[in-house]
Scaffold this active site. Structure first.
Site, PDB file in Angstrom:
ATOM      1  N   CYS A 137     -30.813 -31.522 -30.727  1.00  0.00           N
ATOM      2  CA  CYS A 137     -30.045 -31.779 -31.950  1.00  0.00           C
ATOM      3  C   CYS A 137     -29.590 -30.472 -32.595  1.00  0.00           C
ATOM      4  O   CYS A 137     -28.603 -30.452 -33.341  1.00  0.00           O
ATOM      5  CB  CYS A 137     -30.840 -32.619 -32.935  1.00  0.00           C
ATOM      6  SG  CYS A 137     -32.417 -31.901 -33.439  1.00  0.00           S
ATOM      7  N   CYS A 194     -36.253 -36.875 -30.601  1.00  0.00           N
ATOM      8  CA  CYS A 194     -36.219 -36.660 -32.048  1.00  0.00           C
ATOM      9  C   CYS A 194     -35.856 -37.972 -32.741  1.00  0.00           C
ATOM     10  O   CYS A 194     -34.879 -38.634 -32.358  1.00  0.00           O
ATOM     11  CB  CYS A 194     -35.186 -35.585 -32.361  1.00  0.00           C
ATOM     12  SG  CYS A 194     -34.731 -35.472 -34.101  1.00  0.00           S
ATOM     13  N   GLU A 195     -36.638 -38.353 -33.735  1.00  0.00           N
ATOM     14  CA  GLU A 195     -36.384 -39.625 -34.401  1.00  0.00           C
ATOM     15  C   GLU A 195     -35.149 -39.596 -35.299  1.00  0.00           C
ATOM     16  O   GLU A 195     -34.674 -40.652 -35.726  1.00  0.00           O
ATOM     17  CB  GLU A 195     -37.605 -40.054 -35.217  1.00  0.00           C
ATOM     18  CG  GLU A 195     -37.912 -39.182 -36.412  1.00  0.00           C
ATOM     19  CD  GLU A 195     -39.163 -39.648 -37.159  1.00  0.00           C
ATOM     20  OE1 GLU A 195     -39.200 -39.460 -38.374  1.00  0.00           O
ATOM     21  OE2 GLU A 195     -40.088 -40.174 -36.523  1.00  0.00           O
ATOM     22  N   HIS A 196     -34.618 -38.417 -35.590  1.00  0.00           N
ATOM     23  CA  HIS A 196     -33.462 -38.326 -36.481  1.00  0.00           C
ATOM     24  C   HIS A 196     -32.141 -38.610 -35.768  1.00  0.00           C
ATOM     25  O   HIS A 196     -31.233 -39.199 -36.362  1.00  0.00           O
ATOM     26  CB  HIS A 196     -33.410 -36.933 -37.133  1.00  0.00           C
ATOM     27  CG  HIS A 196     -34.611 -36.640 -37.966  1.00  0.00           C
ATOM     28  ND1 HIS A 196     -35.140 -35.375 -38.096  1.00  0.00           N
ATOM     29  CD2 HIS A 196     -35.402 -37.451 -38.714  1.00  0.00           C
ATOM     30  CE1 HIS A 196     -36.202 -35.419 -38.880  1.00  0.00           C
ATOM     31  NE2 HIS A 196     -36.384 -36.658 -39.268  1.00  0.00           N
ATOM     32  N   HIS A 197     -32.029 -38.174 -34.511  1.00  0.00           N
ATOM     33  CA  HIS A 197     -30.771 -38.360 -33.784  1.00  0.00           C
ATOM     34  C   HIS A 197     -30.969 -39.027 -32.419  1.00  0.00           C
ATOM     35  O   HIS A 197     -29.996 -39.251 -31.702  1.00  0.00           O
ATOM     36  CB  HIS A 197     -30.072 -37.010 -33.565  1.00  0.00           C
ATOM     37  CG  HIS A 197     -29.801 -36.264 -34.827  1.00  0.00           C
ATOM     38  ND1 HIS A 197     -30.624 -35.242 -35.297  1.00  0.00           N
ATOM     39  CD2 HIS A 197     -28.811 -36.401 -35.750  1.00  0.00           C
ATOM     40  CE1 HIS A 197     -30.148 -34.772 -36.437  1.00  0.00           C
ATOM     41  NE2 HIS A 197     -29.049 -35.453 -36.742  1.00  0.00           N
ATOM     42  N   HIS A 218     -34.784 -28.040 -29.272  1.00  0.00           N
ATOM     43  CA  HIS A 218     -34.295 -29.325 -29.770  1.00  0.00           C
ATOM     44  C   HIS A 218     -32.798 -29.455 -29.498  1.00  0.00           C
ATOM     45  O   HIS A 218     -32.005 -28.640 -29.957  1.00  0.00           O
ATOM     46  CB  HIS A 218     -34.556 -29.433 -31.279  1.00  0.00           C
ATOM     47  CG  HIS A 218     -36.013 -29.513 -31.625  1.00  0.00           C
ATOM     48  ND1 HIS A 218     -36.587 -30.654 -32.144  1.00  0.00           N
ATOM     49  CD2 HIS A 218     -37.023 -28.603 -31.510  1.00  0.00           C
ATOM     50  CE1 HIS A 218     -37.879 -30.447 -32.344  1.00  0.00           C
ATOM     51  NE2 HIS A 218     -38.164 -29.208 -31.972  1.00  0.00           N
ATOM     52  N   GLN A 226     -41.464 -32.787 -34.263  1.00  0.00           N
ATOM     53  CA  GLN A 226     -42.434 -31.875 -33.652  1.00  0.00           C
ATOM     54  C   GLN A 226     -43.663 -31.676 -34.522  1.00  0.00           C
ATOM     55  O   GLN A 226     -44.786 -31.563 -34.023  1.00  0.00           O
ATOM     56  CB  GLN A 226     -41.767 -30.534 -33.342  1.00  0.00           C
ATOM     57  CG  GLN A 226     -42.676 -29.569 -32.587  1.00  0.00           C
ATOM     58  CD  GLN A 226     -41.955 -28.303 -32.176  1.00  0.00           C
ATOM     59  OE1 GLN A 226     -40.754 -28.308 -31.940  1.00  0.00           O
ATOM     60  NE2 GLN A 226     -42.686 -27.207 -32.091  1.00  0.00           N
TER      61      GLN A 226
END
Length: 199
Positions: A159, A88-91, A157, A129
């Site tokens: 996260c 995941c690019e956020h975390h 996920h 995703q």
């Protein structure tokens, strides 16, 4: 004595650069980077991150083009339960699950192993995703020019599971359809086939 030797090749400059940054992160967390269990962690993490993001250096369209064959077949081709692992690019935490992909040929078929390879190439990048689904769909649609393409991804996920809302059993489903799969009857046939246990 075993003669097994596992070999992976990494860019030395990138490895050293990332290794130093991981050392700084561990120090910032209060770790002792000289202790036995941690001393090689920055290098391992550097190589792991390069492996997990190797999709940036690969061309999924070229993979498909390398195994396209002229064939007079016009019915649905489905590859279901393709395992996928991404970050995941956020975390920068993993998400993982399965992709189900179908296409209806329009004069050409593609080697079956190439579809999972396309999934891997896009998954081995920092992703969300929704975009992963779109990337796979558009690559197949643009490269093969089939009569239709369908992609469904189901993923869990970390996260959501390890932090934040901490929901352990949630699954996220995303989908995309082009061409004949935009017709409800074709889409329903695909969805029925991927939900049935055909074995």
């Amino acid at each position: 004595m075993s003669n097994y030797r596992f070999f992976e090749e990494y860019n030395q400059e990138t490895t050293e650069n990332l290794k130093q940054k991981y050392s700084d992160i561990l120090l910032g967390l209060g770790e002792d980077i000289t202790r036995e269990g941690i001393i090689k962690t920055p290098e391992r993490a550097s190589k792991a991150m390069q492996f997990l993001t190797q999709g940036y250096d690969q061309d999924p369209a070229a993979v498909l083009k390398s195994a396209m064959f002229a064939e007079d077949y016009h019915d649905m081709v489905i590859i279901k339960d393709i395992e996928l692992y991404s970050l995941c690019e956020h975390h920068i935490l993993p998400f993982f699950g399965k992709a189900h992909i179908a296409y209806i040929p329009n004069g050409h078929i593609v080697g079956l192993s190439k579809i999972p390879r396309v999934v891997d190439i896009f998954a081995r990048r920092l992703q969300v995703q929704e975009r992963l689904t779109h990337d796979i769909l558009e690559c197949i649609n643009t490269t093969l020019e089939p009569k239709g393409v369908a992609v469904v991804i189901e993923a869990s996920h970390m996260c959501m599971m390890m932090r934040g809302v901490q929901k352990q059993n949630s699954v996220t489903t995303t989908s995309g359809f082009r061409g004949q799969f935009e017709k409800i009857e074709t889409r329903n046939e695909f969805l029925k086939l991927i939900s049935n246990d055909l074995g």
